[in-house]
Design a protein around this motif. Structure first.
Motif, PDB file in Angstrom:
ATOM      1  N   TYR A 122       0.828  -1.204   0.000  1.00 48.64           N
ATOM      2  CA  TYR A 122       0.000   0.000   0.000  1.00 48.64           C
ATOM      3  C   TYR A 122       0.868   1.263   0.000  1.00 48.64           C
ATOM      4  O   TYR A 122       0.602   2.220  -0.731  1.00 48.64           O
ATOM      5  CB  TYR A 122      -0.940   0.033   1.206  1.00 48.64           C
ATOM      6  N   VAL A 132     -10.354  -9.805  -0.643  1.00 46.07           N
ATOM      7  CA  VAL A 132     -10.259  -8.345  -0.612  1.00 46.07           C
ATOM      8  C   VAL A 132     -11.146  -7.776   0.500  1.00 46.07           C
ATOM      9  O   VAL A 132     -10.753  -6.854   1.213  1.00 46.07           O
ATOM     10  CB  VAL A 132     -10.615  -7.750  -1.995  1.00 46.07           C
ATOM     11  N   ASP A 133     -12.308  -8.374   0.680  1.00 39.66           N
ATOM     12  CA  ASP A 133     -13.195  -7.909   1.758  1.00 39.66           C
ATOM     13  C   ASP A 133     -12.506  -8.062   3.117  1.00 39.66           C
ATOM     14  O   ASP A 133     -12.599  -7.194   3.977  1.00 39.66           O
ATOM     15  CB  ASP A 133     -14.492  -8.739   1.785  1.00 39.66           C
ATOM     16  N   ARG A 157      -9.745  -5.483   3.524  1.00 40.58           N
ATOM     17  CA  ARG A 157     -10.332  -4.182   3.839  1.00 40.58           C
ATOM     18  C   ARG A 157     -10.639  -4.081   5.342  1.00 40.58           C
ATOM     19  O   ARG A 157     -10.511  -3.018   5.945  1.00 40.58           O
ATOM     20  CB  ARG A 157     -11.628  -4.028   3.035  1.00 40.58           C
ATOM     21  N   THR A 200      -6.454   3.414   4.591  1.00 41.96           N
ATOM     22  CA  THR A 200      -6.194   2.844   3.266  1.00 41.96           C
ATOM     23  C   THR A 200      -7.172   3.380   2.216  1.00 41.96           C
ATOM     24  O   THR A 200      -8.388   3.291   2.396  1.00 41.96           O
ATOM     25  CB  THR A 200      -6.299   1.310   3.336  1.00 41.96           C
ATOM     26  N   PHE A 233      -7.732  -1.328  -3.132  1.00 40.45           N
ATOM     27  CA  PHE A 233      -8.361  -2.650  -3.186  1.00 40.45           C
ATOM     28  C   PHE A 233      -8.711  -3.020  -4.632  1.00 40.45           C
ATOM     29  O   PHE A 233      -8.682  -4.186  -4.999  1.00 40.45           O
ATOM     30  CB  PHE A 233      -9.579  -2.705  -2.257  1.00 40.45           C
ATOM     31  N   LEU A 257      -5.579  -4.403  -5.962  1.00 38.75           N
ATOM     32  CA  LEU A 257      -5.396  -5.806  -5.539  1.00 38.75           C
ATOM     33  C   LEU A 257      -6.281  -6.740  -6.369  1.00 38.75           C
ATOM     34  O   LEU A 257      -5.854  -7.817  -6.781  1.00 38.75           O
ATOM     35  CB  LEU A 257      -5.736  -5.975  -4.056  1.00 38.75           C
ATOM     36  N   ARG A 258      -7.526  -6.317  -6.613  1.00 41.50           N
ATOM     37  CA  ARG A 258      -8.444  -7.156  -7.395  1.00 41.50           C
ATOM     38  C   ARG A 258      -7.888  -7.479  -8.772  1.00 41.50           C
ATOM     39  O   ARG A 258      -8.127  -8.548  -9.310  1.00 41.50           O
ATOM     40  CB  ARG A 258      -9.769  -6.406  -7.598  1.00 41.50           C
TER      41      ARG A 258
END
Lengths: 549, 549
Positions: free
Chosen positions: A30, A80-81, A84, A91, A96, A99-100
């Protein structure tokens, strides 16, 4: 028959999702992302700092699993959830989305081939690609290489200790560090030199020959001959009528007691019942454990009686297992009795019965077993093999060596934790016998060393310059992954297994002896040596930034 | 947030199919089946013979996974096809139909509750059911209990060594024995007393708090302040304009050098750039590793400068990580500088910055760390914790103790490998302080011991009879699985974790000290003692079968 390759890949991906990594890789990714550095080209190296088990070499394993992992590297919506929910609230949500969409299409791997003999400090895998992505791969790759290489090396040492001819059976599943520890152990000990495993799932997934004998519980579950049912067995030719094994075996047992001057009263009836019952079920696979009560007073006699009876019906018993006490001494006694029986009962197949030994065998006890006179054909090894009691972790690390084309180096408060900077080529120099002589780390832009030409280099951990003239030079690493694809055909486990033995055979005895081996030389090129000196000087000189402002 | 329980169960079943077992269980099951004995009621016991790590106790873990495994125990068509290919050709095809229909509906488990303090030789799980089925369960149950209990016990010892207040972070994934070794370690070290894990997948699956800092690679990926982008950070109240952190931090760094008489020329610009860049991304989660170049000459100064700058914008840094050298000594120096800064720069939050220590911490170094003066708030432990270097396997075994209501016993060539026959009840006798005093193994038909009444028993491994008067008596095991169902509610991991600490707290110090603990007494009832003597006598007397015929 084994599971198809695709199902192995699915199984690996289920066991090693991209989330099987340390949290800080995400927070660092990140930080790179929010600074716009996430796509900067970076180079990491994977290596270990010391050969395991106090030895002179190691085997590199786990690469194929790394490649399958990279090919399937994608985060799910569920992943991803979760991320988060655990990353700091600061962030940026756009991370995200990054990342996906992340995969390994921008990652290139250069690596030593799977199942090669390697040495400490040689970078085994070079991982090049976008900074944020290659950072995220660190822990998963380490986890896949560390234990696979360790347990494969351990197996290779057991093989060296056992000599080339003795059969080695891995049976460590019950003591392994977790179910997958057991599965990984079965696979990589087979590659490292074991012949068989007791682990059925490993046979299923990896096609390893599976083997087993009989447990004590089976033997002790019987108490009298009345429990033997059916009592009859059809002769091997299948054409004659079934024969009642009990009177036949008891008659033989009586004669055996006379021959061996054994006391009939010490023979355990339940053990005989167990042996008979098993032999009737599997007349061609009779290999019982014979120490449930007493080897010499009961187990050996019961085995011989049943095996002779089987022989009379045209079946062949396979042998016995010893699981306690002095295995070597007992094996001599067992073999002596087998020979006596062969002669006295005219059963020549008794000469070829096998003796299996199992009893908490360690590398040391394998070495001792090999020195002592014994008649053990197959050794089963569990705990010490799969958990690597002598050193249960290899200690591979993953270090940054270059960013945006600039070499990077860590100094550390512990000098041996310093890293060797720069993107490299690795050469293995061979002597005139074709044996590995020295591994040389060069910067990737350097020309390769030439056979017959003397070159200067700096052995790691020494100050002095060394001159060396290789007879042959091989480039140790090759590109194995690029643009999301595996770029070299993956060898089968059987090919890897052959390679291990050839690779070890080719190693000079001074490097492969189990105790106090002579260290193999790993050296830096003059250019790397100079680069390190420059970086060290630079460190104390580059800090004008404070004064200048 | 963690994965729902159902997905944990699916994940377990994928990792531990019924095929994850040793081949000989199938051949023995076949022999039982073909003799018509497969449905005979049998009782096995699972126990270990010695407390791990030279300690006086262990923690029992892995039971819940065993229960999920049993509930889902079914062979697939693919499994049966594979078994058909590896079992001897003599195998009757009807046996495979038997396997296809097999489940654990006839199996009953009585077990010590998950996460209880236990001792060597106490049967932890009693598995009763059809002989062929309970034989097939052996290796899978051992594999699930062995490592879980070992690593949970190891974590509990690290917790005892660290004292109750220090935070413990597990970060062993990269060194674990296989991917699942890492996952199992994260889960059971948390239950054993660790506070957090670095393993993201473990957080996802088991809801363990995840934590992490910054790696050296992040620090060394920066070389100059020009790489810091963005350079600005918005104050915490969010209403003011963003502030350029570079001149602010450089100013503070200059004052710090004066205060601490540090040499500006030794401060590493790349390290400062890395700290700034990370702090700008995560101003509330700034906890860098400060030994990439030199703690006292560079890392500590850079940290303090950035943390003070953050403080001026209303953000709070979290602390630092030390990863090499003498952690205790360095932590004292770091704390001293924090206090100086708190005072000199009027930043009281500097008093509460945390210091994390990580550097190949073993149980021994944790003990030493705890004895020495230091300021380390959180210790991160990897290799020695997850691979249990001091003893990498617990050595649980699974032994037959009864068939068709008749006690069974193995003698073995090694006396300590002998088993205790009979279906049992296990009682824990407590003294008047409520502390465990003695674990008593009785035959299941015996009446339970009564509080206040003196009873005679025979401590294992001793000849002498012991008289003991318990103040309280608890029945140590309960039925946990019957008729295919789990019959007790499964505690959550959090409840298990609490139970571990309560259970250890309740143990007398003489049994829980890490070095040379006093052995806890495990004893046999007079009835079992008599039974063993009878079986031993019977063994030499029951062999009239040979003579009689």
């Amino acid at each position: 028959m084994a599971a198809p390759c695709g199902s192995r890949e699915r199984s690996l991906c289920a066991r090693v999702p991209p989330m099987l990594t340390d949290l800080y890789h995400f927070t660092m990714a990140y930080a790179y992302w929010s600074a716009g550095r996430h796509r900067e080209p970076a180079v990491f190296e994977l290596f270990f700092r010391e050969n395991p088990f106090g030895g002179g070499f190691s085997l590199f394993s786990g690469l194929h699993d790394c490649l399958l992992f990279l090919r399937n590297f994608r985060f799910t919506e569920e992943d991803v959830d979760y991320l988060r929910s655990v990353l700091p609230p600061a962030t940026d949500p756009a991370f995200f989305q990054f990342l996906r969409e992340m995969d390994c299409s921008g990652v290139t791997l250069r690596a030593v081939p799977e199942a090669t003999v390697v040495f400490a400090r040689v970078p085994l895998i070079e991982v090049a690609g976008p900074l944020a992505v290659v950072q995220l791969l660190e822990t998963s790759l380490l986890c896949l290489v560390n234990y696979a290489s360790l347990v494969c090396s351990n197996a290779a040492r057991f093989r060296l200790a056992a000599g080339p001819d003795r059969k080695l059976l891995e049976l460590g599943l019950r003591r392994a560090q977790g179910p997958d520890g057991g599965l990984t152990a079965s696979r990589y000990t087979h590659i490292g030199g074991f012949d068989m495993t007791s682990n059925v799932q490993a046979g299923f997934l990896f096609g390893i020959p599976v083997a087993g004998t009989i447990a004590h519980s089976y033997v002790t579950s019987f108490s009298s001959l009345e429990e033997v049912w059916p009592q009859t067995l059809r002769p091997a030719d299948g054409e004659q009528d079934p024969v009642d094994l009990i009177p036949l075996t008891k008659g033989i047992l009586g004669r055996l007691c006379e021959l061996l001057r054994a006391e009939p009263a010490k023979i355990h009836e339940g053990e005989l019942a167990a042996f008979l019952s098993y032999a009737i079920a599997y007349p061609g696979n009779f290999l019982p454990v014979i120490d449930s009560y007493s080897v010499s007073c009961s187990g050996l006699l019961n085995f011989c009686a049943v095996a002779i009876a089987l022989n009379e019906l045209g079946h062949r018993a396979r042998g016995v297992r010893l699981d306690s006490g002095d295995l070597c001494r007992q094996s001599l006694e067992v073999r002596r009795v087998f020979k006596l029986c062969a002669e006295h009962f005219s059963v020549p197949m008794f000469e070829s019965l096998i003796i299996v030994g199992t009893n908490n065998i360690s590398e040391q006890s394998m070495v001792e077993l090999n020195k002592k006179e014994n008649e053990i054909d197959t050794v089963g090894v569990g705990t010490h093999l799969v958990t690597c009691t002598k050193q249960p972790s290899l200690g591979c690390v993953y270090k940054l060596v270059e960013v945006r084309g600039n070499p990077r180096m860590k100094f550390s408060e512990d000098p041996e934790k310093s890293t060797v900077p720069g993107k490299k080529a690795v050469y293995r120099l061979l002597d005139s016998e074709g044996q590995p002589q020295l591994d040389l780390l060069c910067l990737s832009e350097e020309p390769p060393p030439q056979p017959g030409q003397t070159l200067g280099c700096f052995p790691l951990g020494q100050e002095a310059r060394l001159a060396v003239t290789p007879a042959q030079v091989t480039c140790l690493r090759q590109e194995v992954f690029a643009k999301g694809q595996i770029t070299q055909p993956l060898c089968s486990d059987a090919e890897c297994r052959d390679k291990v033995q050839r690779s070890i055979q080719n190693l000079h005895p001074r490097h492969k002896r189990l105790q106090e081996p002579e260290p193999y030389t790993v050296a830096l090129s003059e250019k790397i040596h100079t680069l390190i000196a420059e970086i060290r000087r630079g460190t104390s000189a580059n800090s004008s930034f404070l004064v200048a402002n």
